[in-house]
Design a protein around this motif. Structure first.
Motif, PDB file in Angstrom:
ATOM      1  N   VAL A 234       0.832  -1.210   0.000  1.00  7.54           N
ATOM      2  CA  VAL A 234       0.000   0.000   0.000  1.00  7.54           C
ATOM      3  C   VAL A 234       0.861   1.251   0.000  1.00  7.54           C
ATOM      4  O   VAL A 234       0.677   2.172  -0.806  1.00  7.54           O
ATOM      5  CB  VAL A 234      -0.938   0.017   1.221  1.00  7.54           C
ATOM      6  N   VAL A 235       1.828   1.297   0.926  1.00  7.66           N
ATOM      7  CA  VAL A 235       2.685   2.480   1.052  1.00  7.66           C
ATOM      8  C   VAL A 235       3.518   2.676  -0.208  1.00  7.66           C
ATOM      9  O   VAL A 235       3.704   3.808  -0.675  1.00  7.66           O
ATOM     10  CB  VAL A 235       3.592   2.356   2.288  1.00  7.66           C
ATOM     11  N   SER A 236       4.010   1.600  -0.788  1.00 10.75           N
ATOM     12  CA  SER A 236       4.823   1.703  -2.000  1.00 10.75           C
ATOM     13  C   SER A 236       4.029   2.319  -3.143  1.00 10.75           C
ATOM     14  O   SER A 236       4.519   3.216  -3.848  1.00 10.75           O
ATOM     15  CB  SER A 236       5.336   0.316  -2.411  1.00 10.75           C
ATOM     16  N   ALA A 237       2.811   1.842  -3.344  1.00 12.76           N
ATOM     17  CA  ALA A 237       1.972   2.385  -4.423  1.00 12.76           C
ATOM     18  C   ALA A 237       1.694   3.863  -4.181  1.00 12.76           C
ATOM     19  O   ALA A 237       1.800   4.689  -5.104  1.00 12.76           O
ATOM     20  CB  ALA A 237       0.670   1.596  -4.511  1.00 12.76           C
ATOM     21  N   TYR A 238       1.343   4.204  -2.946  1.00 13.77           N
ATOM     22  CA  TYR A 238       1.022   5.592  -2.622  1.00 13.77           C
ATOM     23  C   TYR A 238       2.225   6.504  -2.842  1.00 13.77           C
ATOM     24  O   TYR A 238       2.134   7.557  -3.490  1.00 13.77           O
ATOM     25  CB  TYR A 238       0.552   5.674  -1.171  1.00 13.77           C
TER      26      TYR A 238
END
Length: 442
Positions: A234-238
């Motif tokens: 999630v954090v990587s995509a964001y």
């Protein structure tokens, strides 16, 4: 004790108090959203003045953005293509026809009531108040007596429309002079926030799902760490979208689809005991907790001050937003569907506003350009009315509608009802957003 410590103590105290009485409250019309929002008003500058947006702007924004990011990802992760193909006429109509109509009607009705706003700001009002939130009136989607096709349709709509409204939000915000979105222009916002963020989200989600699938097949992943791994995706995509000046929310939402598809491919071939629902359990619970805390912060920093500047125009628009803006597009979208009038009315009423509207409004208010204060007040009052009215009415109206359906289905006999069409059961998520409430004695 510092102001920050008092604020932290207040948030922790309300959260702990609700947790201790959560099962008892689940049997009443008092929802978690009502408790957290009203507690926020109490600890905010309007009453006790424990939390002030001027001192906590950065952490407040970070908290709400994190909550919405997790909710967008986990909502998208649970959606399967088959869910929309089987009994999918309802979400298809609500999203394909209803959503653009919500925005358009909301835009047009705001025009005479909020004359101080520009055309683009009026459009933002319509877009920000278009997404619905299952957490506010979750009983409407979990009451067993409500036909599955209706529960599935409302659940799918709530899971998808917050992501689908993001492109409208980005484009409209880019049209408001003085905002950070306007620096890119409408064309720049389209390419970076929509196209590039979508591609990055697909790549991050698909790669993340493939890596997890491969590691599981080799027995490398402990169940607990597999759930924590989801947060990394999630954090990587964001952050990839943020680094390229795109939309982290759009990237997280698209990543949820790609990640869920990749992980379900592993489940389909029988690879490992842990399916995608278990994989996302920790992220869903964390997202649910952050969403509840965000509603408390919303009550403190947005709703409380808005209540001190109420006008009849704002109140009237809030009422219209929950009725005309929702019900008329739903009725138009469901023309020719074969659904009875009580079903159309039920679907039209349960379009509760919640976290997505709050976060998007906060992002606009932060820009501090003319019109944003009025916009923030309109959204705050609308969300507050939704939390109160639709939260309180969800249980009673769901049972009443369920009784109507049972009587009508029995009378229809072999002719049947369109409401009796087969549909997949909505996913039972582990977080507090959609899980059916426990009843005392169960």
């Amino acid at each position: 004790m510092s102001d920050g410590a008092w604020a932290g103590l207040a948030v922790a105290g309300v959260t702990a108090a609700y947790a201790l009485g959560s099962r008892r409250l689940s049997a009443t019309p008092v929802t978690s959203a009502i408790v957290f929002t009203s507690s926020g008003v109490l600890i905010g500058p309007a009453v006790l003045d424990v939390v002030d947006i001027e001192h906590y702007a950065a952490p407040v924004t970070a908290l709400m953005e994190a909550a919405l990011t997790l909710v967008l990802f986990t909502d998208a992760l649970t959606v399967r293509r088959g869910d929309l193909a089987t009994g999918g006429f309802l979400p298809g109509r609500l999203l394909g026809f209803g959503l653009p109509l919500y925005i358009a009607v909301g835009w047009l009705l705001a025009w005479p009531l909020l004359p101080e706003l520009t055309v683009w700001e009026l459009a933002l009002v319509g877009a920000i108040l278009a997404p619905t939130d299952a957490a506010v009136g979750k009983t409407a989607m979990t009451e067993p007596s409500v036909p599955p096709v209706v529960r599935h349709g409302l659940n799918a709509e709530c899971g998808l429309n917050d992501g689908l409204v993001l492109p409208f939000f980005v484009v409209f915000a880019a049209g408001v002079p003085g905002t950070s979105y306007a620096q890119e222009g409408v064309a720049g916002a389209f390419w970076r926030s929509l196209l590039l963020s979508t591609v990055l989200g697909l790549l991050a989600g698909d790669l993340g799902g493939r890596l997890l699938r491969g590691a599981r097949a080799r027995g490398w992943v402990a169940p607990a760490w597999g759930q924590i791994y989801v947060l990394g995706v999630v954090v990587s995509a964001y952050e990839l979208a943020v680094l390229t000046h795109g939309s982290g929310f759009i990237a997280a939402w698209v990543a949820g689809f790609a990640f869920g598809h990749a992980v379900r491919r592993h489940q389909a071939v029988g690879g490992g005991p842990q399916g995608p629902d278990r994989t996302s359990e920790f992220a869903e619970r964390l997202g649910a907790l952050l969403a509840s805390i965000s509603l408390m912060v919303f009550g403190a920093v947005l709703l409380g001050p808005a209540l001190e500047h109420l006008t009849w125009e704002i109140v009237l628009y809030a009422v219209l937003s929950l009725t005309v803006v929702r019900m008329v597009p739903v009725a138009i979208a469901l023309l020719g569907s074969g659904l009875r009038l009580p079903t159309v009315a039920y679907i039209g009423w349960f379009g509760p506003r919640g976290l997505a509207s709050v976060v998007l409004a906060l992002l606009v208010v932060e820009e501090q350009v003319p019109g944003t204060q009025t916009l923030g007040r309109v959204v705050s009052v609308t969300v507050a009315l939704s939390i109160l009215l639709q939260g309180v009415s969800a249980g009673a109206l769901a049972k009443r509608y369920g009784h109507w359906y049972a009587r009508t289905a029995a009378a229809a006999g072999e002719h049947g009802l369109r409401e009796s069409a087969s549909a997949p059961e909505p996913p039972v998520r582990k977080g507090t957003r959609i899980t059916p409430p426990d009843r005392p004695g169960r």
